[in-house]
Enzyme design. Structure first.
Site, PDB file in Angstrom:
ATOM      1  CB  CYS A   1      -7.951  -4.400  -1.253  1.00  9.59           C
ATOM      2  SG  CYS A   1      -6.891  -5.410  -0.183  1.00  9.59           S
TER       3      CYS A   1
ATOM      4  CE  LYS B   1      -9.944 -11.286   0.974  1.00 12.80           C
ATOM      5  NZ  LYS B   1      -9.487 -10.128   0.193  1.00 12.80           N
TER       6      LYS B   1
ATOM      7  CD  GLU C   1     -13.283  -9.530  11.495  1.00  9.74           C
ATOM      8  OE1 GLU C   1     -13.758  -8.409  11.222  1.00  9.74           O
ATOM      9  OE2 GLU C   1     -12.072  -9.718  11.690  1.00  9.74           O
TER      10      GLU C   1
ATOM     11  CE  LYS D   1     -12.434 -12.995  -1.645  1.00 14.33           C
ATOM     12  NZ  LYS D   1     -11.668 -11.829  -1.949  1.00 14.33           N
TER      13      LYS D   1
ATOM     14  CE1 TYR E   1     -13.379 -13.281 -10.900  1.00 20.29           C
ATOM     15  CE2 TYR E   1     -13.755 -14.994  -9.261  1.00 20.29           C
ATOM     16  CZ  TYR E   1     -13.186 -13.786  -9.632  1.00 20.29           C
ATOM     17  OH  TYR E   1     -12.439 -13.088  -8.714  1.00 20.29           O
TER      18      TYR E   1
HETATM   19  C1  PBG Z   1      -8.098  -8.332  -2.568  1.00 22.77           C
HETATM   20  C2  PBG Z   1      -8.985  -9.423  -2.973  1.00 22.77           C
HETATM   21  C3  PBG Z   1      -8.678 -10.776  -3.168  1.00 22.77           C
HETATM   22  C4  PBG Z   1      -9.830 -11.365  -3.664  1.00 22.77           C
HETATM   23  C5  PBG Z   1     -10.804 -10.362  -3.710  1.00 22.77           C
HETATM   24  N1  PBG Z   1     -10.261  -9.198  -3.262  1.00 22.77           N
HETATM   25  C6  PBG Z   1      -7.417 -11.506  -3.044  1.00 22.77           C
HETATM   26  C7  PBG Z   1      -6.836 -11.806  -1.748  1.00 22.77           C
HETATM   27  O1  PBG Z   1      -7.325 -11.445  -0.688  1.00 22.77           O
HETATM   28  O2  PBG Z   1      -5.751 -12.421  -1.773  1.00 22.77           O
HETATM   29  C8  PBG Z   1      -9.990 -12.803  -4.075  1.00 22.77           C
HETATM   30  C9  PBG Z   1     -11.055 -13.050  -5.070  1.00 22.77           C
HETATM   31  C10 PBG Z   1     -10.989 -14.349  -5.760  1.00 22.77           C
HETATM   32  O3  PBG Z   1     -10.215 -15.269  -5.425  1.00 22.77           O
HETATM   33  O4  PBG Z   1     -11.773 -14.497  -6.719  1.00 22.77           O
HETATM   34  N2  PBG Z   1      -7.640  -8.355  -1.275  1.00 22.77           N
END
Ligand code: PBG
Length: 328
Positions: free
Chosen positions: A120, A195, A233, A248, A313
């Protein structure tokens, strides 16, 4: 048969009986531990909004990965805090980038650990958005070229799996083509297929210094109200060749997980995101919840809904509890 012949309590009367009829299990094999890699050496910086989580320099992340592997966790997911940012996030595809260096160092020290690189741009762009900005919005197709470069760079540096989390349309196809053209046809893609534009990412944006400088991510991440769209998706990513799918966040989206599980045969991951973790920690710090119990309960619930794999985590805490015979 109804009561009194049927008494569901008969099989709940002892710990061993409950173990025998348990429908869902959690083992360390299911867990993926996310890690934040920062510049410097000897660095361990606690993330204030995520108790128990730190950012590590490359040398320290190697130590953590050695411990993680010894705890029986099969994989880590790497995020980078680069030395410098620019408009397109070019440090994300540098051979000398922060995650690329971490990948090489971890691979050398702990070769069996599966290394997943998040692909990303929000950590690498000076505006904090997940792609190339044009006329005030993220340009999908220009971002695809850069995503492909980043994915190839990560896989070349040692990533065993690449995980695009940007939510651009068509990225899985583009990344697959680029990997194959670079003789990386055996590198799997774990797609963040559904996501959502979630406020539960708040603490992550502190940890990864990736909050957008203007606006929000709602023009590319999904509307939390949309379940059917999540299936579209997932279908598109499967069609484009995603080897594994992801939903997610996890706990607020168990219905989506369940439905993706039902419709698709690919391995399915769920990401218990930063805010989900931090709310358990925060309540525990106040004495309102028992962290270990709510962690294990939320992980088994995510498994029950249909996830094969859970990025959390709390992976190390869960592995430790499982190892010490947790059966609750
Ligand atoms: C990158 C990404 C994000 C997360 C994982 N990859 C942040 C976002 O999309 O703002 C979030 C992971 C988390 O909150 O633990 N795009």
């Amino acid at each position: 048969m109804a009561f009194p012949q049927s008494r569901l309590r008969r099989l709940r009367r002892s710990p061993n009986l409950r173990r025998m009829v348990r429908e869902t299990r959690l083992v360390a094999d299911d867990l993926i531990y996310p890690l934040f890699v920062c510049p410097g050496s000897g660095m361990v910086e606690a993330v204030e909004s995520m108790p128990g989580v730190s950012r590590y320099s490359v040398d320290k992340v190697v130590d953590v990965c050695t411990a993680v592997a010894a705890e029986g966790i099969p994989a880590v997911l790497l995020f980078g805090l680069p030395e410098s940012k620019d408009a397109v996030g070019s440090s994300s595809w540098s051979d000398d980038g922060i995650v690329q260096r971490a990948l090489r160092a971890i691979k050398a020290a702990v070769p069996e650990l599966v290394l997943i690189a998040d692909v990303c741009f929000c950590e690498y762009t000076d505006h904090g958005h997940c792609g190339v900005i044009e006329d005030g919005e993220v340009n999908n197709d220009k971002t695809l070229d850069n995503l492909a470069r980043q994915a190839v760079s990560m896989a070349s540096a040692g990533a065993d799996i690449v995980a695009p989390s940007d939510m651009m349309d068509g990225r899985v196809d583009r990344i697959r083509q680029a990997l194959d053209a670079a003789d990386l046809e055996m590198t799997p893609i774990l797609s963040y297929a559904a996501k959502f534009a979630s406020a539960f990412y708040g603490p992550f944006r502190d940890a990864a210094d990736s909050a957008p400088a203007f606006g929000d991510r709602r023009s590319y991440q999904m509307d939390p109200a949309n379940g059917r769209e999540a299936l579209r998706e997932a279908a598109l990513d499967a069609l484009e060749g995603a080897d594994l799918l992801m939903v997610k966040p996890a706990l607020p989206y168990l219905d989506v997980l369940r439905e993706v599980r039902r419709r698709f045969d690919r391995p399915l991951a769920a990401y218990q995101v930063s805010g989900e973790y931090s709310m358990l920690r925060a309540a525990a710090a106040n004495g309102w919840l028992d962290y270990e119990r709510v962690l294990m309960e939320s992980l088994i619930a995510i498994r029950r809904a249909g996830a094969d794999l859970i990025i959390t985590y709390g992976a190390r805490d869960a592995a430790r509890l499982l190892h010490s015979g947790w059966t609750e």
